[in-house]
Design a protein around this motif. Structure first.
Motif, PDB file in Angstrom:
ATOM      1  N   GLU A 192      17.098  -6.843 -44.076  1.00  0.00           N
ATOM      2  CA  GLU A 192      15.964  -6.809 -44.995  1.00  0.00           C
ATOM      3  C   GLU A 192      15.380  -5.401 -45.091  1.00  0.00           C
ATOM      4  OE1 GLU A 192      11.574  -8.974 -45.502  1.00  0.00           O
ATOM      5  OE2 GLU A 192      12.958  -9.580 -43.884  1.00  0.00           O
ATOM      6  N   TYR A 193      15.257  -4.730 -43.945  1.00  0.00           N
ATOM      7  CA  TYR A 193      14.644  -3.396 -43.934  1.00  0.00           C
ATOM      8  C   TYR A 193      15.499  -2.390 -44.700  1.00  0.00           C
ATOM      9  CZ  TYR A 193      12.771   1.028 -42.253  1.00  0.00           C
ATOM     10  OH  TYR A 193      12.241   2.300 -42.189  1.00  0.00           O
ATOM     11  N   TYR A 194      16.801  -2.350 -44.395  1.00  0.00           N
ATOM     12  CA  TYR A 194      17.668  -1.355 -45.042  1.00  0.00           C
ATOM     13  C   TYR A 194      17.926  -1.676 -46.508  1.00  0.00           C
ATOM     14  CZ  TYR A 194      18.552   0.794 -40.513  1.00  0.00           C
ATOM     15  OH  TYR A 194      18.411   1.445 -39.308  1.00  0.00           O
ATOM     16  N   SER A 195      17.727  -2.929 -46.898  1.00  0.00           N
ATOM     17  CA  SER A 195      17.853  -3.265 -48.321  1.00  0.00           C
ATOM     18  C   SER A 195      16.666  -2.734 -49.114  1.00  0.00           C
ATOM     19  CB  SER A 195      17.947  -4.791 -48.497  1.00  0.00           C
ATOM     20  OG  SER A 195      19.104  -5.300 -47.872  1.00  0.00           O
ATOM     21  N   GLN A 196      15.545  -2.509 -48.429  1.00  0.00           N
ATOM     22  CA  GLN A 196      14.333  -2.038 -49.096  1.00  0.00           C
ATOM     23  C   GLN A 196      14.085  -0.541 -48.894  1.00  0.00           C
ATOM     24  OE1 GLN A 196      11.259  -4.487 -47.413  1.00  0.00           O
ATOM     25  NE2 GLN A 196      12.019  -6.389 -48.346  1.00  0.00           N
ATOM     26  N   HIS A 197      14.713   0.060 -47.888  1.00  0.00           N
ATOM     27  CA  HIS A 197      14.459   1.466 -47.568  1.00  0.00           C
ATOM     28  C   HIS A 197      15.775   2.233 -47.463  1.00  0.00           C
ATOM     29  CE1 HIS A 197      11.013  -0.823 -45.972  1.00  0.00           C
ATOM     30  NE2 HIS A 197      10.284   0.242 -46.303  1.00  0.00           N
ATOM     31  N   LYS A 198      15.806   3.386 -48.077  1.00  0.00           N
ATOM     32  CA  LYS A 198      16.948   4.282 -47.951  1.00  0.00           C
ATOM     33  C   LYS A 198      16.592   5.353 -46.922  1.00  0.00           C
ATOM     34  CE  LYS A 198      19.150   2.090 -51.140  1.00  0.00           C
ATOM     35  NZ  LYS A 198      20.287   1.200 -50.781  1.00  0.00           N
ATOM     36  N   LYS A 199      17.366   5.420 -45.851  1.00  0.00           N
ATOM     37  CA  LYS A 199      17.047   6.326 -44.756  1.00  0.00           C
ATOM     38  C   LYS A 199      18.140   7.367 -44.587  1.00  0.00           C
ATOM     39  CE  LYS A 199      14.112   5.714 -42.186  1.00  0.00           C
ATOM     40  NZ  LYS A 199      12.711   6.179 -42.153  1.00  0.00           N
ATOM     41  N   GLY A 200      17.695   8.559 -44.114  1.00  0.00           N
ATOM     42  CA  GLY A 200      18.671   9.564 -43.706  1.00  0.00           C
ATOM     43  C   GLY A 200      19.155   9.232 -42.300  1.00  0.00           C
ATOM     44  N   ASN A 201      19.820  10.185 -41.686  1.00  0.00           N
ATOM     45  CA  ASN A 201      20.322   9.941 -40.339  1.00  0.00           C
ATOM     46  C   ASN A 201      19.151   9.770 -39.361  1.00  0.00           C
ATOM     47  OD1 ASN A 201      22.912  10.148 -41.295  1.00  0.00           O
ATOM     48  ND2 ASN A 201      23.139  12.316 -40.753  1.00  0.00           N
ATOM     49  N   HIS A 202      19.243   8.771 -38.518  1.00  0.00           N
ATOM     50  CA  HIS A 202      18.168   8.447 -37.584  1.00  0.00           C
ATOM     51  C   HIS A 202      18.746   7.692 -36.393  1.00  0.00           C
ATOM     52  CE1 HIS A 202      18.756   5.014 -40.228  1.00  0.00           C
ATOM     53  NE2 HIS A 202      18.283   4.242 -39.254  1.00  0.00           N
ATOM     54  N   ASN A 203      17.892   7.339 -35.443  1.00  0.00           N
ATOM     55  CA  ASN A 203      18.304   6.543 -34.292  1.00  0.00           C
ATOM     56  C   ASN A 203      17.892   5.084 -34.508  1.00  0.00           C
ATOM     57  OD1 ASN A 203      19.204   8.879 -32.973  1.00  0.00           O
ATOM     58  ND2 ASN A 203      17.199   9.222 -32.034  1.00  0.00           N
ATOM     59  N   ILE A 204      18.735   4.195 -33.990  1.00  0.00           N
ATOM     60  CA  ILE A 204      18.470   2.749 -34.087  1.00  0.00           C
ATOM     61  C   ILE A 204      18.402   2.197 -32.667  1.00  0.00           C
ATOM     62  CG2 ILE A 204      19.310   0.525 -34.921  1.00  0.00           C
ATOM     63  CD1 ILE A 204      20.849   2.108 -37.082  1.00  0.00           C
ATOM     64  N   LEU A 205      17.341   1.461 -32.375  1.00  0.00           N
ATOM     65  CA  LEU A 205      17.174   0.878 -31.040  1.00  0.00           C
ATOM     66  C   LEU A 205      17.046  -0.641 -31.163  1.00  0.00           C
ATOM     67  CD1 LEU A 205      16.677   1.104 -27.979  1.00  0.00           C
ATOM     68  CD2 LEU A 205      14.244   1.465 -28.479  1.00  0.00           C
ATOM     69  N   VAL A 206      17.881  -1.346 -30.403  1.00  0.00           N
ATOM     70  CA  VAL A 206      17.836  -2.808 -30.352  1.00  0.00           C
ATOM     71  C   VAL A 206      17.826  -3.215 -28.882  1.00  0.00           C
ATOM     72  CG1 VAL A 206      18.947  -4.976 -30.975  1.00  0.00           C
ATOM     73  CG2 VAL A 206      19.097  -3.015 -32.527  1.00  0.00           C
ATOM     74  N   ILE A 207      16.800  -3.972 -28.478  1.00  0.00           N
ATOM     75  CA  ILE A 207      16.663  -4.391 -27.086  1.00  0.00           C
ATOM     76  C   ILE A 207      16.653  -5.916 -27.021  1.00  0.00           C
ATOM     77  CG2 ILE A 207      15.237  -4.326 -24.996  1.00  0.00           C
ATOM     78  CD1 ILE A 207      14.071  -1.691 -26.016  1.00  0.00           C
ATOM     79  N   GLU A 208      17.722  -6.476 -26.497  1.00  0.00           N
ATOM     80  CA  GLU A 208      17.852  -7.924 -26.243  1.00  0.00           C
ATOM     81  C   GLU A 208      17.237  -8.750 -27.368  1.00  0.00           C
ATOM     82  OE1 GLU A 208      19.608 -10.615 -23.406  1.00  0.00           O
ATOM     83  OE2 GLU A 208      19.805  -8.531 -23.979  1.00  0.00           O
TER      84      GLU A 208
END
Length: 385
Positions: A70-86
């Motif tokens: 949902e987030y990436y369908s609404q926002h176009k981002k450049g290179n960044h870090n992605i954090l997913v915790i459990e």
């Protein structure tokens, strides 16, 4: 207020007092469930990490309470870090994360169990590698050799049983009796990099509050580049919006609520039930059929017409034989006697005597005595028993 209601009111008050005393004297129990709730203050919540995360990421951390898809369908981002915790992530969201990494972003997945199709596409397979009650997490980089963390409470024992060639092992699970097993890896994926750590317990309150353990956490995140980091947290919209959530979430209020409902039910049941008028007893109509039969029988006896009564008894018996036993009664001969004897199971002597009396009853000129009527009545009743 009637006596019954007073009794139940007293019982209800006594129960409330007992429950209140039990609640006051109840010892606080520690919740050791691995909830990984960012607001959870239990041992395995992420309250401490959540409060320190901004400083750890130098104010470049942004919490996202939407699904990645949902987030990436609404926002176009450049290179960044992605954090997913459990966190549980749907298949379409995983695809979005993989697309971002392929285009140059980095992802750090601190998850004990990743869907098999996702781990296969990245190039590893996670499984249970340790069953010890204690183990130590260490880095393979010599500059971090003095930074480690000891897991002495419910370690998951997860690690990697397969890693594709070219992947770099950054950390291992160390045990006394077993060989070291990889639990922290780095894999190139397209233009970006994926970091996977299989033991998220090191981020929980219990371990972060122990002296020296913060350094291990800082070293883990030092592998990420100094740029904006998106932390995908649990979607707040998934939390219950039920208006009783606050009351039911507080044990004391919850008990008070259920006691209130219980008392209300008792009140309605014993005091507010509908009052009914006394229902008058109506005697059922008397069955006079038996009296009628007795009157007819006495009339026949008084008249002394034993022959007529005997003939009616014989006629009724033969009709029952035709209907129930399906035996032809036109000829009361030896064949009839044999059939009747086979179907009733009575002795042939009894059958023959009954036939003789039936023939006598059918003879209009035969002399019939009271004894003959009693005898035929007994025999015919005995045959159909």
């Amino acid at each position: 207020m009637n006596k019954t209601f007073k009794i139940y009111a007293v019982i209800f008050i006594i129960v409330m007092v007992i429950l209140a005393l039990l609640e006051v004297n109840k010892k606080e129990t520690t919740d050791w469930r691995k909830n990984f709730d960012i607001n959870g203050k239990s041992p395995f919540g992420l309250f401490v990490f959540n409060n320190e995360a901004k400083d750890l990421f130098k104010n470049n951390l942004k919490k996202i309470d939407q699904a990645p898809y949902e987030y990436y369908s609404q926002h176009k981002k450049g290179n960044h870090n992605i954090l997913v915790i459990e966190k549980e992530i749907d298949a379409e969201s995983w695809k979005k994360i993989m697309d971002q990494v392929s285009n140059g972003s980095d992802a750090m997945l601190i998850i004990s169990r990743i869907p098999r199709n996702i781990s296969d596409s990245i190039g590893f397979y996670a499984s249970d590698i340790s069953f010890e009650e204690e183990n130590v997490l260490k880095f393979t980089d010599k500059k971090y050799q003095n930074d480690f963390i000891k897991l002495d409470k419910f370690p998951s024992g997860r690690g990697f049983s397969f890693i594709k060639p070219g992947a770099e092992i950054l950390g291992k699970t160390v045990e006394k009796k077993n060989t070291d097993q990889a639990n922290f890896i780095k894999i190139k994926f397209g233009k970006g990099t994926i970091y996977v750590h299989s033991e998220p317990l090191f981020l929980t309150n219990y371990y972060l509050l122990k002296p020296g353990n913060v350094k291990y956490t800082q070293d883990v995140f030092s592998y990420l580049q100094d740029r904006e980091t998106l932390w995908f947290i649990e979607n707040k919209s998934n939390r219950s919006s039920f208006f009783m959530r606050f009351i039911l979430g507080n044990p004391a209020l919850k008990y008070a609520w259920w006691l209130f409902l219980g008392g209300l039910v008792l009140f309605i049941f014993f005091n507010a039930k509908r009052k009914q008028r006394i229902v008058p007893v109506i005697e059922p109509l008397r069955n006079t059929s038996l009296d009628f039969v007795k009157s007819i029988g006495n009339l026949y006896l008084q008249e002394g017409d034993f022959h007529d009564m005997m003939a009616k008894k014989a006629q009724y018996f033969l009709n029952k034989v035709r209907i129930d036993l399906l035996i032809d009664t036109q000829n009361l001969d030896e064949e009839f006697a044999k059939k009747l004897q086979l179907k009733t199971g009575k002795t042939i002597e009894t059958i023959n005597e009954a036939i003789s009396l039936i023939k006598k009853a059918q003879d209009p000129y035969a002399s019939v005595m009271k004894e003959d009527l009693g005898r035929i009545n007994k025999l015919l009743d005995e045959i159909f028993k």
